[in-house]
Design a protein around this motif. Sequence first.
Motif, PDB file in Angstrom:
ATOM      1  N   THR A 173       0.706  -1.136   0.114  1.00 37.63           N
ATOM      2  CA  THR A 173       0.061  -0.136   0.026  1.00 37.63           C
ATOM      3  C   THR A 173       0.855   1.219  -0.007  1.00 37.63           C
ATOM      4  OG1 THR A 173      -1.780  -1.263   1.219  1.00 37.63           O
ATOM      5  CG2 THR A 173      -1.800   1.298   1.391  1.00 37.63           C
ATOM      6  N   LYS A 175      -0.252   5.352  -0.572  1.00 38.13           N
ATOM      7  CA  LYS A 175      -1.304   6.083  -0.775  1.00 38.13           C
ATOM      8  C   LYS A 175      -0.542   7.217  -1.830  1.00 38.13           C
ATOM      9  CE  LYS A 175      -4.107   5.344   3.161  1.00 38.13           C
ATOM     10  NZ  LYS A 175      -4.772   5.844   4.569  1.00 38.13           N
ATOM     11  N   SER A 176       0.825   7.625  -1.505  1.00 38.69           N
ATOM     12  CA  SER A 176       1.095   8.626  -2.556  1.00 38.69           C
ATOM     13  C   SER A 176       1.072   8.360  -4.079  1.00 38.69           C
ATOM     14  CB  SER A 176       2.516   8.895  -2.112  1.00 38.69           C
ATOM     15  OG  SER A 176       3.485   7.801  -2.526  1.00 38.69           O
ATOM     16  N   LYS A 177       1.212   6.929  -4.424  1.00 40.20           N
ATOM     17  CA  LYS A 177       1.252   6.502  -5.817  1.00 40.20           C
ATOM     18  C   LYS A 177      -0.259   5.931  -6.178  1.00 40.20           C
ATOM     19  CE  LYS A 177       6.036   4.495  -5.709  1.00 40.20           C
ATOM     20  NZ  LYS A 177       6.654   3.360  -5.601  1.00 40.20           N
ATOM     21  N   GLY A 178      -1.071   5.992  -5.115  1.00 36.64           N
ATOM     22  CA  GLY A 178      -2.590   5.617  -5.348  1.00 36.64           C
ATOM     23  C   GLY A 178      -2.633   4.003  -5.662  1.00 36.64           C
ATOM     24  N   GLN A 179      -1.774   3.191  -4.658  1.00 36.00           N
ATOM     25  CA  GLN A 179      -1.605   1.861  -4.780  1.00 36.00           C
ATOM     26  C   GLN A 179      -2.166   1.186  -3.475  1.00 36.00           C
ATOM     27  OE1 GLN A 179       2.217   0.578  -6.163  1.00 36.00           O
ATOM     28  NE2 GLN A 179       2.558  -0.894  -4.525  1.00 36.00           N
ATOM     29  N   GLN A 180      -3.053   0.225  -3.859  1.00 34.06           N
ATOM     30  CA  GLN A 180      -3.484  -0.450  -2.719  1.00 34.06           C
ATOM     31  C   GLN A 180      -3.087  -1.881  -2.653  1.00 34.06           C
ATOM     32  OE1 GLN A 180      -7.752  -1.412  -3.037  1.00 34.06           O
ATOM     33  NE2 GLN A 180      -7.613  -1.701  -5.271  1.00 34.06           N
ATOM     34  N   ASP A 237      -8.900  -0.124  -0.898  1.00 34.06           N
ATOM     35  CA  ASP A 237      -9.470   0.959  -1.130  1.00 34.06           C
ATOM     36  C   ASP A 237     -11.164   0.773  -2.014  1.00 34.06           C
ATOM     37  OD1 ASP A 237     -10.765   3.626  -1.607  1.00 34.06           O
ATOM     38  OD2 ASP A 237      -9.041   4.624  -2.601  1.00 34.06           O
ATOM     39  N   MET A 240     -11.418   2.026  -5.406  1.00 34.94           N
ATOM     40  CA  MET A 240     -11.111   1.436  -6.597  1.00 34.94           C
ATOM     41  C   MET A 240     -11.489  -0.070  -6.730  1.00 34.94           C
ATOM     42  SD  MET A 240      -7.010   2.169  -5.073  1.00 34.94           S
ATOM     43  CE  MET A 240      -5.990   1.430  -6.528  1.00 34.94           C
ATOM     44  N   ASN A 254      -7.330  -0.975 -11.919  1.00 37.60           N
ATOM     45  CA  ASN A 254      -6.202  -0.918 -11.060  1.00 37.60           C
ATOM     46  C   ASN A 254      -5.168  -1.963 -10.815  1.00 37.60           C
ATOM     47  OD1 ASN A 254      -6.677   1.972 -10.125  1.00 37.60           O
ATOM     48  ND2 ASN A 254      -8.819   1.174  -9.494  1.00 37.60           N
ATOM     49  N   LYS A 259      -1.641  -0.789 -10.123  1.00 38.07           N
ATOM     50  CA  LYS A 259      -2.127   0.154  -8.764  1.00 38.07           C
ATOM     51  C   LYS A 259      -2.693  -0.951  -7.809  1.00 38.07           C
ATOM     52  CE  LYS A 259      -1.230   4.090 -10.540  1.00 38.07           C
ATOM     53  NZ  LYS A 259      -0.262   5.235  -9.925  1.00 38.07           N
TER      54      LYS A 259
END
Length: 431
Positions: A173, A175-180, A237, A240, A254, A259
């Motif tokens: 995870t 969040k700065s990369k929009g990655q879960q 998230d 997503m 995603n 992501k």
Amino acid sequence: MHYVRAIRCLAGVATVLVSGTALTQAAEISFLTHWSPDTVAMLDAAIAKYGETHKDDTITVRAVPFGDLLTTLRTSGGGAGGATIAGIYDAWLPDLAKDKLVAPVAAEMATAVTANWPAGVVSAATAGGSLYGIPNEIDVYALNYNKRLFAAAGITEPPKTWEEFLADAEKLTDKSKGQQGFGMINSWAAGVLHPFASLLVSNGGDLVVDGKPVLDSKQAKETFELYEKLITSGFSDPAMATADANTAGPFLDNFVSGKTGMIIMANWWESALKAGMGGAFADIATAPIPVGPSGDKAHSISYSWMTVVNAQASAEEQAAAWSFLDWLNGPESGPNGASAMGEILMSMGILPSRTSDAKAFGDRLSGDAFLAGYTGPLSDAKPFPVVLGGQEFSESLQQTLEALQFGQVTAAEAQTNAQTDATEILGRNAK
């Protein structure tokens, strides 16, 4: 498996028995499916081959989106003018049989099916002691993960336990990369329910036992709490997670774009992944479902599909339909001892369930690293419960799990709601 929009027609035929006398009689046979245009084209080709020796009847293929399949079958398929043949999800069978919308298989054909398909698959195509269709595909769930994201996070192997699963989800995870770390699904009943159920059975639990829900168990409590932790910790998230039965939407997007680190998904979506990822598909690997604290080994939910015949069709149409299905699913219709149905399923990354097809496609199954990750866990998979009211039960549990995803209920509230609703739904439908 689950994406569609096409209507195609080709000629086929059947020789039917009427009043004990063999007659060649024209019949119009319609085949309702949810397959994509490319897959419908393969069915068209099979129909054309069948038509080389059966020249009078017309077989019309109609494809609708998966989300519309059951509704279409109920609203138009049950009448005399509805689809003669339909592909259905086995969980729908008890209700369709109860409503007399599907015809039982004749004794001779039922004996052949029993001899050529695994007992568990035959059982899923059976209701009230009668076989109602010819099984075709079988689907099972596994952990899919992105090897490139694992390497970047310093993870050297897929998680085997829930503890490792949560630890890996945290590492993945960003969040700065929009990655879960882990991708859930919402907005699609089976997509929501089957991954949850796979984690539940890998924790030693069940959805339903002897026709009654057991979502009040310790194993279920731990599974609801796992979902709650994934959400509250930010490892998953819900924004997503939207998907439909075609896997269209953020859930697929995603994962395809890197992501999402891990998901739990079925084998049939291999074709969607390959189409979306191109060469990056090489980054994707499969592994068994992580084992929970109350589980003994990795398990998964499995389910199957079958083709059925309209009980309201004329005797001539029914006979022609069964004749075509017998050929389509038999070893004479496809390449090298495989069935044409098996070839169609393999083109979508779906496991054919006929024993001879598994043998005929053995090299392809073992040589496909993605599918090999599913054939291994198949022997330990638990079939999704086939019960009266199964679709209503699935949609109710979907709503509860989505409420948990979006923070509208706690894990404890979700468990209580799920058990209460399921008890009412299954009890009412069993009467």
